[in-house]
Design a protein around this motif. Sequence first.
Motif, mmCIF file in Angstrom:
data_model
loop_
_atom_site.group_PDB
_atom_site.id
_atom_site.type_symbol
_atom_site.label_atom_id
_atom_site.label_comp_id
_atom_site.label_asym_id
_atom_site.label_seq_id
_atom_site.Cartn_x
_atom_site.Cartn_y
_atom_site.Cartn_z
ATOM 1 N N ASN A 46 86.900 -29.797 -32.035
ATOM 2 C CA ASN A 46 87.825 -30.857 -32.434
ATOM 3 C C ASN A 46 88.750 -31.126 -31.260
ATOM 4 O OD1 ASN A 46 87.370 -31.633 -35.299
ATOM 5 N ND2 ASN A 46 87.580 -29.434 -35.605
ATOM 6 N N ASN A 73 95.549 -36.244 -34.694
ATOM 7 C CA ASN A 73 95.665 -34.887 -34.159
ATOM 8 C C ASN A 73 95.656 -33.784 -35.212
ATOM 9 O OD1 ASN A 73 96.024 -36.399 -31.862
ATOM 10 N ND2 ASN A 73 98.076 -35.680 -31.423
ATOM 11 N N VAL A 74 95.998 -34.097 -36.451
ATOM 12 C CA VAL A 74 96.043 -33.082 -37.504
ATOM 13 C C VAL A 74 95.008 -33.373 -38.590
ATOM 14 C CG1 VAL A 74 97.490 -31.914 -39.227
ATOM 15 C CG2 VAL A 74 98.519 -32.762 -37.108
ATOM 16 N N PRO A 77 91.051 -33.482 -37.337
ATOM 17 C CA PRO A 77 90.322 -32.208 -37.300
ATOM 18 C C PRO A 77 90.060 -31.613 -38.688
ATOM 19 C CG PRO A 77 91.982 -32.234 -35.591
ATOM 20 C CD PRO A 77 92.208 -33.466 -36.429
ATOM 21 N N MET A 98 89.514 -25.763 -32.126
ATOM 22 C CA MET A 98 90.556 -26.768 -32.298
ATOM 23 C C MET A 98 91.311 -26.850 -30.975
ATOM 24 S SD MET A 98 90.341 -27.608 -35.538
ATOM 25 C CE MET A 98 90.242 -27.034 -37.238
ATOM 26 N N SER A 100 94.228 -27.606 -28.881
ATOM 27 C CA SER A 100 95.654 -27.787 -29.105
ATOM 28 C C SER A 100 96.352 -28.046 -27.782
ATOM 29 C CB SER A 100 96.222 -26.550 -29.812
ATOM 30 O OG SER A 100 97.556 -26.778 -30.201
ATOM 31 N N SER A 127 102.542 -32.580 -34.017
ATOM 32 C CA SER A 127 101.142 -32.656 -34.471
ATOM 33 C C SER A 127 100.350 -31.449 -33.976
ATOM 34 C CB SER A 127 100.482 -33.963 -34.008
ATOM 35 O OG SER A 127 100.153 -33.942 -32.626
ATOM 36 N N LYS A 128 100.627 -30.993 -32.765
ATOM 37 C CA LYS A 128 99.913 -29.829 -32.245
ATOM 38 C C LYS A 128 100.417 -28.540 -32.898
ATOM 39 C CE LYS A 128 97.004 -31.987 -29.700
ATOM 40 N NZ LYS A 128 95.549 -31.901 -29.932
ATOM 41 N N LEU A 131 98.536 -28.590 -36.031
ATOM 42 C CA LEU A 131 97.135 -28.230 -35.785
ATOM 43 C C LEU A 131 96.980 -26.719 -35.642
ATOM 44 C CD1 LEU A 131 94.207 -29.078 -35.300
ATOM 45 C CD2 LEU A 131 94.769 -29.291 -32.868
ATOM 46 N N THR A 135 94.530 -24.442 -37.903
ATOM 47 C CA THR A 135 93.578 -23.483 -37.339
ATOM 48 C C THR A 135 93.710 -22.126 -38.017
ATOM 49 O OG1 THR A 135 93.686 -24.625 -35.213
ATOM 50 C CG2 THR A 135 92.804 -22.383 -35.203
#
Length: 179
Positions: A46, A73-74, A77, A98, A100, A127-128, A131, A135
């Motif tokens: 992703n 971004n979220v 994935p 993922m 990031s 957003s990261k 993420l 994960t």
Amino acid sequence: MAAAQALRAEGLDVHWLEIDVTNEESVAAAANAVGAEGSCLDVLVNNAGVAINYDLPPGQQRIADIQATHDVNVFGPIRVTQAFLPLLLAAPAARIVMVSSSTGSIGRALDPTSPNHTVNMMGYGSSKTALNAVTVAFAGSSRRKASRSTPRRPATPPPTSTDIEATAPCSRRLRSSYA
């Protein structure tokens, strides 16, 4: 598409598959297309990501831009992983990656010695961070179900292109991208 062509020129069995990670139908069609070609998928990367109007101070960032960033971004994935999970679970040792960013690290953002301390990209950074939590959630779910398809931790590469080697038994990989 150029990356797929370059990898095919190296003798790898690579196919281009465009996915709009913000669109349920596009993701479902992609999962169906991959499933029609085989019964499993070894690696799902992703790698979709955007940073929309990230250079504005937090007080000026538009909610619509932050939502659009989070959608890619979220939620992208999550959509892609959920759609491809049956194919991943069918592989003997599948992996989910993922991609990031260090801007998703709250610890680095708070550490005055970190280069991330002065970075304030609210929409992208949050957003990261989200993420990273996604994960962990997928990894925890996979451990509870004794699944072999486990994202162990988010990948945080330097800002460069990445190569994926064709070495897994199922020999099928998929990168989700957003242009």
